[in-house]
Write a protein that holds these residues in place. Structure first.
Motif, PDB file in Angstrom:
ATOM      1  N   LEU A 228      29.561   0.399 -55.440  1.00  0.00           N
ATOM      2  CA  LEU A 228      30.299  -0.828 -55.710  1.00  0.00           C
ATOM      3  C   LEU A 228      29.469  -2.046 -55.330  1.00  0.00           C
ATOM      4  O   LEU A 228      29.427  -3.043 -56.060  1.00  0.00           O
ATOM      5  CB  LEU A 228      31.612  -0.836 -54.933  1.00  0.00           C
ATOM      6  CG  LEU A 228      32.529  -1.965 -55.321  1.00  0.00           C
ATOM      7  CD1 LEU A 228      33.129  -1.700 -56.688  1.00  0.00           C
ATOM      8  CD2 LEU A 228      33.625  -2.166 -54.310  1.00  0.00           C
ATOM      9  N   LEU A 230      26.328  -2.293 -55.337  1.00  0.00           N
ATOM     10  CA  LEU A 230      25.309  -2.423 -56.378  1.00  0.00           C
ATOM     11  C   LEU A 230      25.886  -3.097 -57.615  1.00  0.00           C
ATOM     12  O   LEU A 230      25.301  -4.021 -58.175  1.00  0.00           O
ATOM     13  CB  LEU A 230      24.822  -1.012 -56.736  1.00  0.00           C
ATOM     14  CG  LEU A 230      23.359  -0.860 -57.096  1.00  0.00           C
ATOM     15  CD1 LEU A 230      22.509  -1.233 -55.907  1.00  0.00           C
ATOM     16  CD2 LEU A 230      23.083   0.570 -57.522  1.00  0.00           C
ATOM     17  N   ALA A 231      27.059  -2.616 -58.008  1.00  0.00           N
ATOM     18  CA  ALA A 231      27.690  -3.163 -59.220  1.00  0.00           C
ATOM     19  C   ALA A 231      28.028  -4.636 -59.026  1.00  0.00           C
ATOM     20  O   ALA A 231      27.897  -5.441 -59.943  1.00  0.00           O
ATOM     21  CB  ALA A 231      28.946  -2.371 -59.557  1.00  0.00           C
ATOM     22  N   MET A 232      28.460  -4.992 -57.806  1.00  0.00           N
ATOM     23  CA  MET A 232      28.806  -6.390 -57.547  1.00  0.00           C
ATOM     24  C   MET A 232      27.569  -7.268 -57.601  1.00  0.00           C
ATOM     25  O   MET A 232      27.591  -8.370 -58.145  1.00  0.00           O
ATOM     26  CB  MET A 232      29.495  -6.524 -56.189  1.00  0.00           C
ATOM     27  CG  MET A 232      30.921  -6.019 -56.204  1.00  0.00           C
ATOM     28  SD  MET A 232      31.607  -5.912 -54.560  1.00  0.00           S
ATOM     29  CE  MET A 232      31.947  -7.627 -54.234  1.00  0.00           C
ATOM     30  N   ALA A 234      24.851  -6.615 -59.202  1.00  0.00           N
ATOM     31  CA  ALA A 234      24.370  -6.660 -60.580  1.00  0.00           C
ATOM     32  C   ALA A 234      25.156  -7.691 -61.383  1.00  0.00           C
ATOM     33  O   ALA A 234      24.671  -8.200 -62.381  1.00  0.00           O
ATOM     34  CB  ALA A 234      24.494  -5.289 -61.230  1.00  0.00           C
TER      35      ALA A 234
END
Lengths: 300, 284
Positions: A228, A230-232, A234
């Protein structure tokens, strides 16, 4: 069974409560909780009941969704009620060995029980009608004045209360509650399929049986957290600075009305409780006057 | 649009004291160029370094050696970090772990919020992106109630709302059922054709790369094959060597060829195969 916890689960519907400003709902929940502690008389509780029922009807959330939240606290509820039932002093109604139930005990037990149930119901109404994002937006905005305070740590460093970060942490925690619960369920079933036993045995054995459940759960929670984060990142998340809001909070007339309603409710409850007190005081008045009169007389 | 030169990345394995004990070269001297508006697929089995490469494009990982440019910006340039991430959006494998919002539209708005886009504009973008991935009617839904394919489409919308020029999809279909897989790939193809978004699709499903403009095959950190899907899939032996599957139609054609049927190389779809077989039959 583990999915029954509804706290932190948003129930999408179209209602006035869903549309209210989250700050109003936060404040209202707080006031409602306080009112539960102010209320002591049956009249006060009656008012709280009426208020709660009306609010639940207005929320358009099915009632069974609310009661699901209660199942999770049933143990706590029973213990609290039992303690009050058996340990409060008063006129004994019933006795078995060292256990006794008193009239006062029954009274407090019922009161505490109702109080706890209403507390959960009241906060469930809030979490069920407010998306976690709204909720944290509300918290963030309500805590905004805190941003001005800081603790100086040396000449250049200042510790400011990380209001935005705290709000973000909360919103993510709330979002992941249902996901992690589902996962717990899955792991439990997987372990049960391989012969794990979560049900039988004494407390210590039961606690030990939780280890093969908790270890993989924690592991997966950490992995999810990494993903999560990482996704944030990104998606360009870099803290609260320079962030705009998709749904900026602005009070509207319905919010002001809601404030009025909740405050009115609180005043009425307090007034009634006061009224009950004052009534008692007035009833006792002649006796008091007599005492004062006699006290004055004693000097003469 | 995207250019890599001798891109190398080492994973370090640290012991308890934080000392590097061993290195694993995940990406090894990769040269790659993707032009604007292209649909590029990167193939490779597990551990071939394709995901590591993808994470470089979004500047989540920085190269140990070599350079990667996104739209002319060096990913090592910290001042441009957020521009790079806005320009090259990324969709990850696990749909649950990349959705931040509790309502579909809030999640799609998360990216633009971070970019500091004004409120009205955020709403416009959210609507537009949800429309583009065909999820507009689910805007008020909770992501938990969506299927895997729908969640991935929401994730794609979340990236689209940041108005990127390029989307990197890191095995977006690995956790989906065939139906969800098809819907996600169709969405990506549509964005590529209609909005001219550059797409870099990382996958190990062969069926998904048939429509790509170009395919890169990675093995052990290196790009070992590149070309159009036809060029790649005509080399069935080489792909088998790399432990990769080929589309079923290609495989059937290949086996028939081996048994002496004069079929052309590079048959990719069932339709093509049927057509070629019919032609063959009419000649006989």
């Amino acid at each position: 069974m583990i999915r029954d916890i509804t706290l932190g689960q948003y129930y999408p519907a179209k209602s006035i409560l869903h549309e209210l400003d989250p700050r109003v709902k936060l404040a209202a929940t707080m006031i409602f909780v306080i009112s539960l502690f102010v209320a002591r008389s049956p009249v006060g509780y009656g008012l709280a009941t009426i208020f709660l029922v009306l609010v639940i009807r207005m929320s358009k959330v099915p009632f069974r969704f609310m009661t699901k939240g209660l199942k999770s606290i049933i143990m706590l509820l029973m213990i609290t009620v039992a303690f009050n039932l058996f340990l409060v002093d008063g006129n004994t109604l019933w006795r078995l060995g060292f256990l006794r139930i008193t009239d006062k005990g029954v009274q407090t037990a019922v009161m505490v029980g109702i109080r706890l149930i209403y507390l959960i119901l009241g906060s469930s109404v809030m979490t069920l009608t407010t998306t976690p994002n709204d909720l944290t937006d509300g918290l963030e905005k309500a805590m905004e004045p805190l941003k001005k305070f800081y603790i100086p740590l040396g000449p250049l460093k200042k510790f400011r209360i990380p209001v935005h970060d705290m709000a973000m942490i909360m919103s993510i925690a709330l979002r992941f509650i249902p996901i992690l619960l589902e996962e717990t369920d899955k792991i439990m079933k997987a372990q049960m399929a391989r012969g794990a036993d979560f049900e039988s045995g004494n407390l210590i054995q039961k606690a030990k049986a939780m280890v093969p459940l908790l270890a993989p759960l924690f592991l997966s929670a950490f992995r999810r957290a990494m993903d999560l984060a990482l996704a944030m990142e990104a998606r360009c998340y870099r803290g609260g600075e320079g962030r705009t809001k998709m749904k900026p909070l602005k009070y509207e007339s319905r919010d002001r009305t809601a404030y009025g309603v909740i405050l009115g409710y609180f005043l009425i409850v307090t007034a009634i409780e006061r009224g009950v007190q004052i009534y008692g005081w007035i009833v006792a008045l002649p006796g008091r006057w007599m005492a004062v009169y006699q006290w004055i007389l004693s000097f003469l | 649009m995207i250019r890599a030169e001798k891109l190398t990345f080492d994973y370090e394995k640290l012991d308890e004291t934080g000392q590097a004990v061993s290195m694993k070269r995940a990406v090894d001297g990769v040269d790659l160029e993707v032009r604007s508006g292209e649909f590029v697929a990167i193939l490779g089995h597990n551990g071939s370094g394709k995901s590591t490469l993808a994470k470089h494009i979004n500047a989540i990982l920085l190269p140990t050696e070599g350079t990667l440019w996104v739209d002319g910006m060096d990913t090592k340039d910290e001042n441009r970090l957020w521009d790079i991430r806005q320009d090259a959006g990324m969709v990850f494998q696990n749909p649950d772990n990349q959705i931040i919002g509790t309502v579909v539209e809030e999640d799609v708005g998360f990216g633009p919020e971070n970019l500091g886009v004004p409120t009205d504009e955020i709403w416009r973008r959210v609507e537009e992106s949800l429309q583009a991935v065909g999820m507009l009617k689910y805007r008020k839904h909770s992501p938990n109630r969506l299927s895997g394919g729908q969640k991935q489409r929401v994730a794609i919308a979340g990236v689209m709302a940041m108005h990127p020029r390029c989307i990197v999809l890191d095995e977006p279909t690995a956790m989906l059922d065939p139906h969800g897989r098809r819907s996600v790939i169709r969405t990506v193809q549509k964005l590529n054709k209609e909005e001219q978004i550059t797409v870099i699709l990382i996958t190990h499903y062969m069926e998904e790369v048939i429509e790509a403009d170009r395919v890169f095959v990675m093995d052990d950190g290196k790009v070992v094959m590149q070309g159009t899907p036809k060029e790649i899939f005509s080399q069935v032996d080489r792909l088998k060597e790399l432990r990769l599957d080929v589309p079923q139609a290609t495989l059937v054609a290949y086996e028939l060829q081996k048994r002496g049927f004069p079929l052309p190389d590079g048959i990719l779809s069932n339709e093509e195969l049927v057509e070629e077989l019919c032609r063959l039959k009419s000649k006989m």
